[in-house]
Structure formats: C-alpha cells, structure tokens
Motif scaffolding. Structure first.
Motif, PDB file in Angstrom:
ATOM      1  N   GLU A  20     -21.244  -7.457  -1.043  1.00 16.34           N
ATOM      2  CA  GLU A  20     -20.533  -8.456  -0.794  1.00 16.34           C
ATOM      3  C   GLU A  20     -20.474  -8.932   0.741  1.00 16.34           C
ATOM      4  O   GLU A  20     -20.686 -10.411   0.977  1.00 16.34           O
ATOM      5  CB  GLU A  20     -19.005  -8.414  -1.226  1.00 16.34           C
ATOM      6  CG  GLU A  20     -18.674  -8.205  -2.625  1.00 16.34           C
ATOM      7  CD  GLU A  20     -18.805  -9.286  -3.343  1.00 16.34           C
ATOM      8  OE1 GLU A  20     -18.914 -10.324  -3.123  1.00 16.34           O
ATOM      9  OE2 GLU A  20     -18.714  -9.171  -4.793  1.00 16.34           O
ATOM     10  N   HIS A  21     -20.351  -8.051   1.460  1.00 13.64           N
ATOM     11  CA  HIS A  21     -20.478  -8.361   2.751  1.00 13.64           C
ATOM     12  C   HIS A  21     -21.864  -8.895   3.169  1.00 13.64           C
ATOM     13  O   HIS A  21     -22.065  -9.792   4.010  1.00 13.64           O
ATOM     14  CB  HIS A  21     -20.208  -7.051   3.732  1.00 13.64           C
ATOM     15  CG  HIS A  21     -19.905  -7.323   5.276  1.00 13.64           C
ATOM     16  ND1 HIS A  21     -19.395  -8.593   5.632  1.00 13.64           N
ATOM     17  CD2 HIS A  21     -20.621  -6.549   6.501  1.00 13.64           C
ATOM     18  CE1 HIS A  21     -19.239  -8.411   6.959  1.00 13.64           C
ATOM     19  NE2 HIS A  21     -20.126  -7.310   7.312  1.00 13.64           N
ATOM     20  N   ASP A  22     -23.017  -8.389   2.574  1.00 15.39           N
ATOM     21  CA  ASP A  22     -24.259  -8.780   2.962  1.00 15.39           C
ATOM     22  C   ASP A  22     -24.397 -10.179   2.630  1.00 15.39           C
ATOM     23  O   ASP A  22     -25.401 -11.060   3.139  1.00 15.39           O
ATOM     24  CB  ASP A  22     -25.369  -7.929   2.361  1.00 15.39           C
ATOM     25  CG  ASP A  22     -25.656  -6.554   3.099  1.00 15.39           C
ATOM     26  OD1 ASP A  22     -25.208  -6.317   4.190  1.00 15.39           O
ATOM     27  OD2 ASP A  22     -26.150  -5.737   2.425  1.00 15.39           O
ATOM     28  N   SER A  23     -23.619 -10.582   1.483  1.00 14.75           N
ATOM     29  CA  SER A  23     -23.758 -12.034   0.842  1.00 14.75           C
ATOM     30  C   SER A  23     -23.185 -12.752   1.808  1.00 14.75           C
ATOM     31  O   SER A  23     -23.577 -14.067   2.071  1.00 14.75           O
ATOM     32  CB  SER A  23     -23.053 -11.970  -0.619  1.00 14.75           C
ATOM     33  OG  SER A  23     -24.028 -11.622  -1.421  1.00 14.75           O
ATOM     34  N   TRP A 152     -14.341  -7.842   6.145  1.00 11.56           N
ATOM     35  CA  TRP A 152     -15.064  -6.745   6.083  1.00 11.56           C
ATOM     36  C   TRP A 152     -15.974  -6.581   7.505  1.00 11.56           C
ATOM     37  O   TRP A 152     -16.315  -7.618   8.230  1.00 11.56           O
ATOM     38  CB  TRP A 152     -16.443  -6.787   5.233  1.00 11.56           C
ATOM     39  CG  TRP A 152     -15.472  -6.462   3.755  1.00 11.56           C
ATOM     40  CD1 TRP A 152     -15.058  -5.516   3.370  1.00 11.56           C
ATOM     41  CD2 TRP A 152     -15.851  -7.513   2.610  1.00 11.56           C
ATOM     42  NE1 TRP A 152     -14.709  -5.768   1.953  1.00 11.56           N
ATOM     43  CE2 TRP A 152     -15.181  -6.923   1.663  1.00 11.56           C
ATOM     44  CE3 TRP A 152     -16.750  -8.604   2.421  1.00 11.56           C
ATOM     45  CZ2 TRP A 152     -15.242  -7.604   0.399  1.00 11.56           C
ATOM     46  CZ3 TRP A 152     -16.644  -9.467   1.289  1.00 11.56           C
ATOM     47  CH2 TRP A 152     -15.960  -8.992   0.178  1.00 11.56           C
ATOM     48  N   VAL A 153     -16.181  -5.308   7.982  1.00 10.63           N
ATOM     49  CA  VAL A 153     -16.630  -4.899   9.114  1.00 10.63           C
ATOM     50  C   VAL A 153     -17.706  -3.890   9.022  1.00 10.63           C
ATOM     51  O   VAL A 153     -17.059  -2.771   8.617  1.00 10.63           O
ATOM     52  CB  VAL A 153     -15.637  -4.753  10.487  1.00 10.63           C
ATOM     53  CG1 VAL A 153     -16.526  -4.468  11.883  1.00 10.63           C
ATOM     54  CG2 VAL A 153     -14.807  -5.818  10.737  1.00 10.63           C
ATOM     55  N   LEU A 190     -12.937 -11.636  15.217  1.00 12.85           N
ATOM     56  CA  LEU A 190     -12.354 -12.026  14.102  1.00 12.85           C
ATOM     57  C   LEU A 190     -10.899 -12.420  14.075  1.00 12.85           C
ATOM     58  O   LEU A 190     -10.285 -13.207  13.511  1.00 12.85           O
ATOM     59  CB  LEU A 190     -12.551 -10.886  12.880  1.00 12.85           C
ATOM     60  CG  LEU A 190     -14.010 -10.629  12.498  1.00 12.85           C
ATOM     61  CD1 LEU A 190     -14.232  -9.170  11.713  1.00 12.85           C
ATOM     62  CD2 LEU A 190     -14.504 -11.675  11.506  1.00 12.85           C
ATOM     63  N   VAL A 191     -10.093 -11.406  15.008  1.00 14.66           N
ATOM     64  CA  VAL A 191      -8.563 -11.659  15.041  1.00 14.66           C
ATOM     65  C   VAL A 191      -8.554 -13.045  15.622  1.00 14.66           C
ATOM     66  O   VAL A 191      -7.447 -13.827  15.357  1.00 14.66           O
ATOM     67  CB  VAL A 191      -8.246 -10.528  15.889  1.00 14.66           C
ATOM     68  CG1 VAL A 191      -6.670 -10.914  16.316  1.00 14.66           C
ATOM     69  CG2 VAL A 191      -8.207  -9.396  15.054  1.00 14.66           C
ATOM     70  N   ILE A 198      -8.729  -5.670   8.396  1.00 13.85           N
ATOM     71  CA  ILE A 198     -10.135  -5.761   8.277  1.00 13.85           C
ATOM     72  C   ILE A 198     -10.267  -4.206   7.440  1.00 13.85           C
ATOM     73  O   ILE A 198      -9.380  -3.508   7.328  1.00 13.85           O
ATOM     74  CB  ILE A 198     -10.598  -5.493   9.476  1.00 13.85           C
ATOM     75  CG1 ILE A 198      -9.965  -4.339  10.178  1.00 13.85           C
ATOM     76  CG2 ILE A 198     -10.440  -6.709  10.491  1.00 13.85           C
ATOM     77  CD1 ILE A 198     -10.789  -3.462  11.432  1.00 13.85           C
ATOM     78  N   THR A 199     -11.436  -4.280   6.637  1.00 13.29           N
ATOM     79  CA  THR A 199     -11.857  -3.063   5.916  1.00 13.29           C
ATOM     80  C   THR A 199     -13.066  -2.737   6.627  1.00 13.29           C
ATOM     81  O   THR A 199     -14.043  -3.573   6.516  1.00 13.29           O
ATOM     82  CB  THR A 199     -12.103  -3.464   4.443  1.00 13.29           C
ATOM     83  OG1 THR A 199     -10.886  -3.955   4.054  1.00 13.29           O
ATOM     84  CG2 THR A 199     -12.554  -2.370   3.984  1.00 13.29           C
ATOM     85  N   ILE A 200     -13.154  -1.336   7.195  1.00 14.85           N
ATOM     86  CA  ILE A 200     -14.331  -1.356   7.644  1.00 14.85           C
ATOM     87  C   ILE A 200     -15.258  -0.454   6.665  1.00 14.85           C
ATOM     88  O   ILE A 200     -15.087   0.372   5.819  1.00 14.85           O
ATOM     89  CB  ILE A 200     -13.927  -0.241   8.857  1.00 14.85           C
ATOM     90  CG1 ILE A 200     -13.133  -0.735   9.844  1.00 14.85           C
ATOM     91  CG2 ILE A 200     -15.359   0.460   9.606  1.00 14.85           C
ATOM     92  CD1 ILE A 200     -12.428   0.349  10.741  1.00 14.85           C
ATOM     93  N   LEU A 201     -16.542  -0.980   6.904  1.00 15.78           N
ATOM     94  CA  LEU A 201     -17.415  -0.476   5.854  1.00 15.78           C
ATOM     95  C   LEU A 201     -18.578   0.537   6.275  1.00 15.78           C
ATOM     96  O   LEU A 201     -19.059   0.469   7.404  1.00 15.78           O
ATOM     97  CB  LEU A 201     -18.066  -1.753   5.096  1.00 15.78           C
ATOM     98  CG  LEU A 201     -17.402  -2.657   4.358  1.00 15.78           C
ATOM     99  CD1 LEU A 201     -18.483  -3.881   3.944  1.00 15.78           C
ATOM    100  CD2 LEU A 201     -16.525  -2.060   3.285  1.00 15.78           C
TER     101      LEU A 201
END
Ligand code: 5AD
Ligand code: SF4
Length: 449
Positions: A20-23, A152-153, A190-191, A198-201
């Motif tokens: 999803e993040h790559d998208s 996402w990060v 981002l902030v 944030i969700t760190i991936l």
C-alpha cells in the motif's frame, strides 16, 4: 511530460501495508510525471497493478483482474497494462512471455524507473521491464497519500530471515535499514504537513539498524528510534509493524511501556504453536519463548493488545501440532489473529518438504482455529464495555449512521456522535464510552468533550 492530452491511470493494490505504501510512491511518481488518477478502469490510459505473491490467493485475484484489463485493452489497444510489486519481481524471467498483453513490469525497488518504462512503452518499443536489485530505498520518492492525518513510514526494506514458507526474502532482497536521521526528518516533514499518527513499516522492525555499519553514529536500535520519534512535537500516535519473536528485546517492551506516543498494540506473528513446526518453518524461536514474551508483555504494558499471524496446514503438521497451536492461541488471548492456509511458493525451502496435507484437513483446522480466535477476541473486546477510550476519528462508519475511529490498541470503534458534541472531524481525537462489542469492532457513544 511531452503529451498535450491529459493521461489517466488506474492503480489496484494487492497485499500488505508495505505494498500500500509502495502504491503511494507509484501515485507520487505518476502524478509528478503528469498523470491523473481515473475513477474507473474504463477511463484509464494505464491500468497498473501493484501485486503480491505471498500467497496463491492474491495471485488468483490478480489473474481475475488481468482478464478484465485485457478486455479493456482489446476495446482500446493503445491502453497500457503494467505490473508492479512482488509477483512481477518473482516472475521477472518469464513474465513477458507468459503475458504478451503486458506493456511494462517492474519490481518493488524500481518504482523510480516508471516514467522511463512508460516512455518506452508509449513510443512503441515493445515490452519493457525493470527488476534490478538496487540499493535504492523508495523512501526518497514523492508520495501521494490518501489520508491527511495518518502516514506510513518505511524504516527498512527486505528481509533476511528466510522463513521456509516465505517468498519475501527472495523478492524484496536482504534487510536494509534507512538512517535514523532520514526517518526522523521524514516524520517531521509529515507532521508539518498535518500528520498526527505514523505507522513505521519493516518486515522485521526488531532488527532495525543491525545491518548498518557499527562505526556510524547514526546506527541506533529500534527502541532508540522510537524514543527519538516520540520527542517530535505535534505527533500524537506511533505504531509499528511487523515484529519478530526471535528478535523482540525487552528494550522495545520498555519503550512501549514508557513512551507516551507509542500505542499499546503489538503485532507478533507466531505462525505455529508446535516446536516441531516452528523448526521446520525456520522461525528461530520456540513455543516456550513466545509464551514468555507474551507473559512479559501483559505484565509490563497495561491494556496492551496483541495480534498475530498463524499458518494452518504447513507440510507435516500433525493433529497434535495443530492442537498445540490451538492451546497457544488460548493461552495468549490474542485480540486478533490473521489465519492463513499454507500456500506452496516456488523457490522457497518449504516447497520441497514432504507431508502436504489434504485440503479438507486444512480447511477443517482453519475453521476450528478461526472460531476459537474469534471467541477469544470477543471476550477481550467485551472486557472494554463501560470504559471510556481515546479514539482518533477516521470518518463516517460503514453503515453511515455514525462515525468510526480507532483506539490506541488499534481497535475499530463505531459510535454515535452526541448532538451537543463539537468534535466530529476526521483526524481529531475524542472520547467514546463503549456499550457493546463484536470480535472485530467496538460500539459506543461519544462522551462530551
Ligand atoms: N502460506 C501461507 N501464509 C503465508 N504467509 C507468508 N507466507 C505464507 C505462505 N507461503 C503469512 C505469514 C505471514 C503473513 C504476512 O503471511 O503468516 O506472517
Ligand atoms: Fe517472510 Fe519470515 Fe521475513 Fe516475515 S520474517 S517476511 S515471514 S521471511
């Protein structure tokens, strides 16, 4: 962009949050290149699929969608069809031969090449692909996020664990961590842009940083990274996934306990409750170790919610192994479990293991496990009834008769907004008192704020 006519793309994403993040990056790169999103595939000049190959079910769904894309291309032959992501990377050798209708394809690490691939496809030079395993982290690319307050990060890419069933290490390459400085700068940006959660991936965030040169000042542990992120003013919630039981240290548990912005939710895939199967899966921990981790988590972090992934029907799984998984699930009292039927993946170590199980056995076990984990999740959710919880508002509830939000424990809450309550906007916090629960959602009413 050289064309004068506006061009439209339609992107479909399969698979995990990393995809999803790559998208978001694919959209960013396309829109920077002058493309606009189309609402329906019918209206698009480019039909792009960001694919997943973790399980065969995602590949079957992709094949269905590709059938539809081919029909659309037959209607309008200048329409382009492209594949991105893990399935494309995994089949890089044969993909253009097997799918002659494809115009372009690229792997997860080649998003930056998309404009060049499109140029080449549009100029009629035939099928074009990009699958190099370069060291480039897509984090530097522009991204188009759909939600303003949440992001996402990516902390790392790839995986070096080689669990025997998993195709990820061979498609996404070895683990590579971004520098803490880059991650912190991205989160600050981002902030400034309005993000509060944030969700760190990473495939295995617990080993974050370990691949970096020990000589660099910028090499920090994941717990230290969380501490630095927690200090960023304006950020309200920090989530992360995925954790690996073999690398989960007490420093991370303490960080979750002590850092106010780090949410009390841990996704800790167990995969099986039987040591014999964990060994065959090459997971690197035992049932006993996992149970100790869970006991420690519940002891140290009040109200923590725990979710997991479980594979049913791994080659050689005996009835007694499966019941070990059932008893482990009961002992761990998971708030949620993602359960998967084992799917044989070419090129993985487990693909050659003997002891494949009949479908009927796997389905029956799956059914038993799902009903147990749902029952447990329901009891855990019912324990929250009567309590006020902090909710980040996400918008209207799916039924449309109220609002929907999420607790720090990552539980979805549907609620009715009080008439006199001011705070109803997406991306704001409110307090909701829980009135009822199902195994997956909570229901409540908004307290005055
Ligand atoms: N078959 C079934 N499930 C799998 N997963 C990964 N590979 C397979 C496979 N070959 C599941 C694991 C992992 C989750 C993302 O997908 O449970 O944690
Ligand atoms: Fe696959 Fe194991 Fe890596 Fe997860 S940790 S991505 S299951 S190899």
């Amino acid at each position: 962009m050289t064309e004068s006519r506006q061009r439209f793309y339609h992107l479909t994403t399969f698979g995990c949050q990393m995809n999803e993040h790559d998208s978001e990056r694919i959209r960013g790169v396309l829109e920077e290149d002058g493309w606009m999103p189309a609402v329906e595939p019918d209206d698009a000049d480019l039909l792009l699929f960001n694919t997943c190959s973790v399980r065969e079910s995602a590949v079957s769904r992709l094949r269905g969608r590709l059938g539809e894309a081919r029909r659309l291309k037959n209607e309008k032959p200048e329409r382009l069809i492209g594949l991105a992501g893990c399935f494309a990377q995994n089949r890089k050798v044969e993909i253009f031969r097997d799918m002659p209708f494809l115009d372009l394809a690229f792997g997860p690490q080649n998003i930056a090449d998309l404009p060049a691939l499109l140029d080449s496809a549009e100029s009629g030079s035939g099928q074009s692909g990009s699958f190099s395993d370069n060291d480039f982290l897509s984090a530097a690319l522009p991204a188009r996020r759909k939600i303003k307050y949440r992001a996402w990060v990516q902390a790392m890419t790839g995986c070096t664990n080689f669990c025997s069933y998993c195709v990820v290490p061979s498609v996404r390459g070895p683990e590579r961590s971004r520098s803490a400085r880059d991650i912190i700068e991205e989160v600050k940006r981002l902030v400034d842009d309005g993000v509060i959660e944030i969700t760190i991936l990473g495939q295995n965030v617990n080993s974050y940083g370990l691949d970096r040169d020990p000589g660099t000042a910028d090499r920090v542990s994941f717990a230290d990274l969380l501490m630095k992120l927690d200090a960023i003013e304006g950020l309200r919630r920090i989530r992360f996934m995925t954790s690996h039981p073999k690398d989960l240290g007490n420093d991370l548990v303490e960080a979750m306990r002590d850092l106010p912005k780090v949410c009390e939710h841990l996704h800790l895939p167990v995969q099986s409750g039987a040591n014999r199967i964990l060994d065959r899966m090459k997971r690197g921990y035992s049932r006993e170790h996992y149970l100790e981790l869970v006991e420690n988590l519940y002891e140290q972090i009040p109200g923590v919610s725990l979710t997991t992934d479980i594979i049913v029907g791994f080659p050689g799984e005996k009835e007694e192994d499966f019941y070990r998984t059932m008893t482990l699930a009961a002992e761990c009292q998971f708030d949620g479990a993602f359960t998967f039927m084992y799917s044989r993946r070419d090129g993985t170590a487990a693909a050659d293991l003997p002891g494949r199980l009949p479908d009927a056995t796997v389905k029956r076990r799956m059914h038993e496990l799902v009903s147990l984990t749902q029952q447990i999740a329901l009891v855990k959710n019912e324990a929250i009834i009567g309590e006020p919880v902090e909710v980040l508002i996400e918008g209207p509830s799916s039924r449309g008769d109220g609002l929907r939000g999420r607790t720090r424990q990552n539980k979805v809450v549907n609620y009715v907004a009080g008439a006199s309550v001011k705070n109803k906007a997406e991306g704001c916090f409110t307090t909701v008192t829980i009135d009822s629960a199902t195994s997956t959602t909570l229901k409540g009413r908004q307290a005055c704020d």
